[in-house]
Design an enzyme around this catalytic site. Structure first.
Site, PDB file in Angstrom:
ATOM      1  N   LYS A 120       0.867  -1.179   0.000  1.00  0.00           N
ATOM      2  CA  LYS A 120       0.000   0.000   0.000  1.00  0.00           C
ATOM      3  C   LYS A 120       0.900   1.224   0.000  1.00  0.00           C
ATOM      4  O   LYS A 120       1.719   1.405   0.905  1.00  0.00           O
ATOM      5  CB  LYS A 120      -0.884   0.000   1.257  1.00  0.00           C
ATOM      6  CG  LYS A 120      -1.801   1.203   1.311  1.00  0.00           C
ATOM      7  CD  LYS A 120      -2.548   1.276   2.633  1.00  0.00           C
ATOM      8  CE  LYS A 120      -3.238   2.622   2.730  1.00  0.00           C
ATOM      9  NZ  LYS A 120      -3.549   2.966   4.114  1.00  0.00           N
ATOM     10  N   GLY A 177     -10.864   7.741   7.694  1.00  0.00           N
ATOM     11  CA  GLY A 177     -11.950   8.648   8.048  1.00  0.00           C
ATOM     12  C   GLY A 177     -13.248   7.962   8.431  1.00  0.00           C
ATOM     13  O   GLY A 177     -14.134   8.589   9.001  1.00  0.00           O
ATOM     14  N   ASN A 209      -9.420   1.549  10.990  1.00  0.00           N
ATOM     15  CA  ASN A 209      -8.530   1.232  12.097  1.00  0.00           C
ATOM     16  C   ASN A 209      -8.954   1.966  13.355  1.00  0.00           C
ATOM     17  O   ASN A 209      -9.424   1.369  14.317  1.00  0.00           O
ATOM     18  CB  ASN A 209      -7.082   1.586  11.723  1.00  0.00           C
ATOM     19  CG  ASN A 209      -6.130   1.417  12.880  1.00  0.00           C
ATOM     20  OD1 ASN A 209      -5.650   2.383  13.444  1.00  0.00           O
ATOM     21  ND2 ASN A 209      -5.882   0.191  13.281  1.00  0.00           N
TER      22      ASN A 209
END
Lengths: 384, 257
Positions: free
Chosen positions: B97, B185, B206
């Site tokens: 990522k 978010g 997370n």
């Protein structure tokens, strides 16, 4: 008595950079009248999602003192949002206590009769190895401020040795020029801490009687030179208790704020040291900065710049430290000695910079962090 | 839900559409994500991966879970590439990522540098999943550069603000033929559900779970929300696809007359 030099004038060899940050910080501090804030200003600041300098000023004012619990709640919320449960561990290593400065509050000052020592590279390696055995992965290298006894090459070599044993290497040494920071960056250091001590230049002049540290503007621009030299992060601090602590804390926050705006990639952190007794002067104390005020300052820093790191020093007692991690502080030192060579010897070869108030070793601090429901983290950094 | 509804990333199949982020890690969170949210992919900050003690996340990740190492700490493409290669050396697999962040305050990704890093790493055989600000042109460039998915942010990371960029994520879902994974978010299960209804392929979260009062229960809530949103999307909500015959055509029926 010898004549004191002009503390606003650069000495030969000191790099002058184009920057208006120092002027802006000083102007903000000079116009900060903390008596004018009211409870309503504090509550308005706390109701905002993102704070402006004016809000930070309110949080540092006496009007905010009755709202410390509210501030702590907001600070904890911000700390959790930005750092989760993580608490970072590190230890400082003092490799030399020779100093050319005469700073009247510091144990290392050149007029203080203490046992002086400087570790050779073999001893540095021994110390680093001993510290690494405790499980720590982050180290902060400190020296007294002597360009003669601990020159840039010497510090660079210490960084190279440190880099063999630690993932994360920081330095807290005398301010230097951009190319010297670039050299230390090449040697493996990526974080620079410089305490401004006090942002009040008149007071600064009276406390720093001799040596290159006397030059106020060279010191205040150190963080900017460090970033230009390629360092990833810089730390800011006023030594609380030297002068008007509210003004000094406000200036520290503004300094960090303006640097972040100018260099948005730079990682910002705060230290929050208070004055401590030193060898040959056990009378030195933080004066009007009691724990309540210290906590107010830490919470104000956190709410104003929620993304910034914050270190809590062993100048504070264990219980205070344990309560501020996870609340405002994100980093805590453990297994600390502020003397020279004490990590690999029973006795220090050189005397301490100041008396510490929390002598716990790494395992003890590690276990305590877990007990608090937080997560001790040894490293969150990769050198690129 | 259809049994063959799989998330395909770089030719690999996943049945779970929940990816656990890595910012606020702790072992309890990982266990909760795997056991209660059924997650099959967990991101891993390379900068934390080689740490000892509690910080070593690798030790806590169960077998069978795919690692998604991220390049957090990278400030430009070059640093992201170096961190990705380090991840490969550490044995983290082919996924990566890309996170390139040049802003310590909001931690917003730098799309331009992200595209450059994606191009280099895709050529080296990495399965690149770039974290990005939801911009259509950047998303197209990422696809052309060889990304296997695009990961637009819903709101500033850690903010729990939900789908602040909703309109722009919808544009990516509609225009980019890659799985769109909404990252950063998402603060509550309802927001995860909404993103899935819009056609997002997966959700990464997370902070929302890490900071919940009951971590396993919140992990379970996210799983249910993501599945509900996916089912709604597949059943036709949000997109006018195959709604069946229309009984009459009051406005255009005359054409048949």
């Amino acid at each position: 008595m010898e004549k004191r030099t002009n503390h606003m004038e650069y000495m030969p060899g000191m790099e002058i950079i184009e920057s208006d940050i120092a002027d802006k910080v000083i102007a903000a501090m000079e116009s900060y009248d903390y008596t004018q804030y009211k409870a309503s200003d504090v509550l308005r600041a706390l109701s905002k999602e993102s704070l402006y300098p004016e809000d930070f000023a309110a949080l540092l004012s006496p009007a905010a003192e009755p709202f410390l619990e509210k501030m702590a709640a907001r600070a904890r919320e911000e700390t959790r949002k930005h750092f989760g449960n993580a608490v970072y561990l590190f230890t400082p290593i003092y490799i030399s206590n020779y100093c050319e400065n005469y700073c009247i509050y510091c144990g290392f000052n050149c007029k203080n009769k203490i046992k002086r020592a400087k570790l050779d590279f073999e001893a540095i390696e021994r110390e680093m190895a001993a510290i690494a055995k405790t499980g720590l992965e982050e180290i902060l290298i400190l020296t007294g401020e002597s360009r003669k006894m601990s020159d840039v090459k010497y510090i660079g070599e210490a960084c190279r040795i440190a880099h063999k044993y630690f993932k994360n290497v920081g330095i807290e040494v005398y301010p230097m020029n951009t190319d010297e920071y670039a050299y230390l960056h090449e040697c493996g250091a990526d974080f620079v801490t410089v305490f401004q001590e006090t942002y009040n230049s008149d007071k600064y002049e009276k406390l720093h009687l001799a040596g290159h540290k006397r030059v106020f503007p060279y010191r205040i621009n150190a963080q900017e030179r460090a970033i230009r030299g390629g360092m990833r992060g810089v730390a800011f601090a006023a030594l609380l208790g030297l002068d008007d602590f509210r003004k000094d804390a406000f200036a520290t926050g503004m300094h960090a704020y303006l640097i972040q705006r100018k260099y948005p990639h730079a990682e910002i952190s705060f230290s929050c040291p208070r004055l401590r007794p030193i060898v040959n002067n056990d009378k030195i104390n933080p004066k009007d900065v009691h724990e309540r005020q210290l906590l107010q300052i830490m919470c104000a820093y956190r709410i104003f710049m929620p993304f910034a790191g914050m270190t809590i020093s062993t100048r504070e007692r264990a219980e205070f430290r344990d309560h501020v991690i996870g609340l405002a502080a994100t980093k805590i030192s453990a297994g600390v000695s502020t003397g020279i060579g004490e990590h690999s010897n029973d006795e220090a070869q050189g005397d301490d910079q100041f008396e510490i108030a929390d002598g716990r070793n790494v395992d003890e601090v590690f276990a305590r962090i877990r007990e608090m429901g937080l997560q001790p983290v040894m490293n969150d950094y990769v050198l690129v | 839900m259809a049994k063959d509804d799989k998330l395909i990333l770089g030719g690999r199949e996943f049945t779970s559409r929940f990816i656990l982020g890595s910012g606020k890690y702790n072992p309890e969170l990982i266990n909760a994500a795997v056991e209660h949210a059924g997650t099959q992919m967990i991101t891993l900050a390379v900068r934390r991966a080689n740490s000892k003690g509690d910080g070593n996340i690798i030790e806590h990740i169960p077998k069978g879970v795919t690692l998604l190492p991220n390049t957090s700490g990278a400030r430009n493409a070059e640093e992201a590439v170096r961190i990705a290669r380090l991840a490969r050396e550490l044995g983290c697999g082919d996924f990566v990522k890309i996170e390139v962040i040049h802003d310590s305050k909001y931690l917003l990704p730098d799309n331009y540098e992200t595209i450059k890093a994606t191009e280099i790493l895709a050529k080296e055989g990495f399965l690149v999943m770039p974290y990005m600000y939801p911009d259509l042109n950047a998303a197209r460039a990422l696809k052309d550069a060889g990304a296997v998915s695009v990961m637009p942010l819903a709101a500033p990371i850690g903010s729990n603000k939900g789908l602040a960029t909703k309109e722009f994520i919808q544009i990516l879902v509609d225009e980019i033929d890659l799985p769109i994974i909404v990252d950063a978010g998402i603060g509550r299960p309802s927001q995860a559900c909404e993103a899935m209804e819009m056609g997002a392929a997966a959700i990464m979260a997370n902070t929302a779970i890490a900071t919940a009062g009951d971590i396993p229960a919140m992990a379970g809530a996210f799983k249910a929300a993501i599945e509900a949103g996916r089912a709604a999307y597949l059943s036709g909500l949000g997109r006018v696809v195959q709604r069946g015959a229309v009984a009459s055509s009051p406005l255009t029926g005359f054409l048949e007359e």
